[in-house]
Motif scaffolding. Sequence first.
Motif, short mmCIF file in Angstrom:
data_model
loop_
_atom_site.label_atom_id
_atom_site.label_comp_id
_atom_site.label_asym_id
_atom_site.label_seq_id
_atom_site.Cartn_x
_atom_site.Cartn_y
_atom_site.Cartn_z
N LYS A 282 2.82 13.71 -2.32
CA LYS A 282 2.07 13.49 -1.13
C LYS A 282 1.54 12.03 -0.91
O LYS A 282 0.90 11.49 -1.68
N GLN A 283 2.00 11.60 0.22
CA GLN A 283 1.61 10.44 0.54
C GLN A 283 0.54 10.04 1.00
O GLN A 283 0.30 10.15 2.33
N THR A 284 -0.58 9.55 0.14
CA THR A 284 -1.86 9.24 0.70
C THR A 284 -2.25 8.08 0.37
O THR A 284 -1.74 7.28 -0.41
N ARG A 285 -3.46 7.62 0.98
CA ARG A 285 -3.88 6.05 0.43
C ARG A 285 -4.51 6.29 -0.91
O ARG A 285 -4.35 5.29 -1.72
N SER A 286 -4.79 7.43 -1.29
CA SER A 286 -5.17 7.37 -2.91
C SER A 286 -3.85 7.30 -3.76
O SER A 286 -3.94 6.50 -4.61
N HIS A 287 -2.84 7.82 -3.36
CA HIS A 287 -1.48 7.73 -4.19
C HIS A 287 -1.09 6.24 -4.04
O HIS A 287 -0.67 5.57 -5.02
N GLY B 137 -2.96 3.55 -3.69
CA GLY B 137 -3.76 2.91 -4.59
C GLY B 137 -3.47 3.06 -5.80
O GLY B 137 -3.59 1.85 -6.60
N MET B 138 -3.16 4.24 -6.41
CA MET B 138 -2.63 3.96 -7.87
C MET B 138 -1.29 3.35 -8.05
O MET B 138 -1.15 2.92 -8.93
N VAL B 139 -0.34 3.60 -7.11
CA VAL B 139 1.02 2.79 -7.15
C VAL B 139 0.64 1.33 -7.40
O VAL B 139 1.04 0.58 -8.08
N THR B 140 -0.33 0.91 -6.45
CA THR B 140 -0.55 -0.57 -6.65
C THR B 140 -1.39 -0.88 -7.78
O THR B 140 -1.10 -2.01 -8.27
N ALA B 141 -2.13 -0.07 -8.16
CA ALA B 141 -2.75 -0.38 -9.44
C ALA B 141 -1.93 -0.47 -10.69
O ALA B 141 -2.07 -1.34 -11.49
N HIS B 142 -0.96 0.32 -10.63
CA HIS B 142 0.19 0.45 -11.88
C HIS B 142 1.13 -1.04 -11.66
O HIS B 142 1.32 -1.61 -12.53
N ALA C 252 -7.59 -4.30 -9.13
CA ALA C 252 -8.58 -4.20 -8.27
C ALA C 252 -8.52 -3.51 -6.71
O ALA C 252 -9.14 -2.83 -6.36
N LEU C 253 -7.55 -4.26 -6.38
CA LEU C 253 -7.15 -3.81 -4.93
C LEU C 253 -6.72 -2.23 -4.86
O LEU C 253 -6.92 -1.69 -4.05
N GLY C 254 -5.95 -1.86 -5.97
CA GLY C 254 -5.62 -0.38 -5.93
C GLY C 254 -6.79 0.34 -6.25
O GLY C 254 -6.56 1.44 -5.63
N VAL C 255 -7.59 0.06 -7.03
CA VAL C 255 -8.87 0.72 -7.22
C VAL C 255 -9.56 0.93 -6.02
O VAL C 255 -10.19 1.79 -5.63
N VAL C 256 -9.65 -0.31 -5.18
CA VAL C 256 -10.50 -0.18 -3.92
C VAL C 256 -9.72 0.74 -2.92
O VAL C 256 -10.49 1.72 -2.18
N ALA C 257 -8.52 0.55 -2.89
CA ALA C 257 -7.87 1.60 -1.90
C ALA C 257 -7.83 2.97 -2.17
O ALA C 257 -7.91 3.82 -1.52
N HIS C 258 -7.98 3.26 -3.46
CA HIS C 258 -8.06 4.73 -3.95
C HIS C 258 -9.63 5.26 -3.62
O HIS C 258 -9.87 6.33 -3.15
N ALA C 259 -10.44 4.21 -3.83
CA ALA C 259 -11.69 4.62 -3.68
C ALA C 259 -12.10 4.92 -2.03
O ALA C 259 -13.22 5.72 -1.75
N VAL C 260 -11.64 4.00 -1.15
CA VAL C 260 -11.89 4.12 0.22
C VAL C 260 -11.34 5.51 0.64
O VAL C 260 -11.69 5.73 2.03
N SER C 261 -10.26 5.88 -0.02
CA SER C 261 -9.57 7.06 0.33
C SER C 261 -10.42 8.33 0.09
O SER C 261 -10.05 9.41 0.98
#
Length: 301
Positions: free
Chosen positions: A65-70, A72-77, A211-220
């Motif tokens: 499922k393509q969500t902002r949370s997902h 964010g996870m990909v960005t963090a990795h 950090a950007l990935g974590v922020v993207a996950h948090a705001v979602s």
Amino acid sequence: PLARWKRASLPELAVLARWALAISLILGFLSPLLFGDWSALVGFGLALALWIVFSAVLSLRKGVKQTRSHYGMVTAHIGVAVFVVGVTLVKGYESADDVRLRPGETALLAGHAFRLDEVSSVKGPNYVAARAQVAVSRNGRPVTTLYPERRVYTVQEQVMTEAAIDPGVTRDLYVSLGDPVSDSQGGGAWLLKIQHKPFVDWIWGGCLIMALGVVAHAVSLSGAEVLKALGRGGPLLSFYVAETVAFLAAILVGLRWGVVGVATAFALVSIPTRAYFIRLTGNAIGVSLRASAMLVWMFSI
């Protein structure tokens, strides 16, 4: 990113990751040839970084499922992969040399020529300094001019070195000015320390991407999800907090004691938290494999 909590099995992970792992190993162990000095440890570190990237990208094509949370996870990795590349290449190919130069003389390091043009006296608000002018070139083409200083603070009578740095995407150059020395030609020579650190900025860039990935996950996250994480998901949230603390502690320790210190600090704090996470979720395969790979890499560099 390919592992599904509580549902991932070893055969399933092997099927999902076989091509990513194979390509990562091939490209990773061939990549050091681009630097003119092949190293198995560097190849292993680059293969690990490529595996993280390919796995993250592959997760976008597996019907997740393509969500902002997902995202964010990909960005963090991907940030972790960039961090691994930076540390691997810095530890594998950094170089430094202490040289004695007279004005007009040149020293070579990592394909760069460092020419000492002159050393002049300058006066600051609370110090006097010797300032060197060092022209840097590569293959006969000018790269930059650096101005390192050796300062003497008049009140404390304290001598300090102000290094000159030329940052870049693929390398940073450092020049430090030492003491004047006398030689058989009547003096005029100076001690300089020159350093070449490849891809060192990728370390900090990787941390920023994480950090950007974590922020993207948090705001979602919705308000209900946040309350759930703080309530029923409290133990799971405590795991993520503990592992974040472990990662930051490992970086701080590494600044003082090097890569072995990083691995030791990460192991002492992160392994117990991962064991607790396995107990919570039952996902021993994904957690154990990822932790083992990271620790092997850090001890190997």
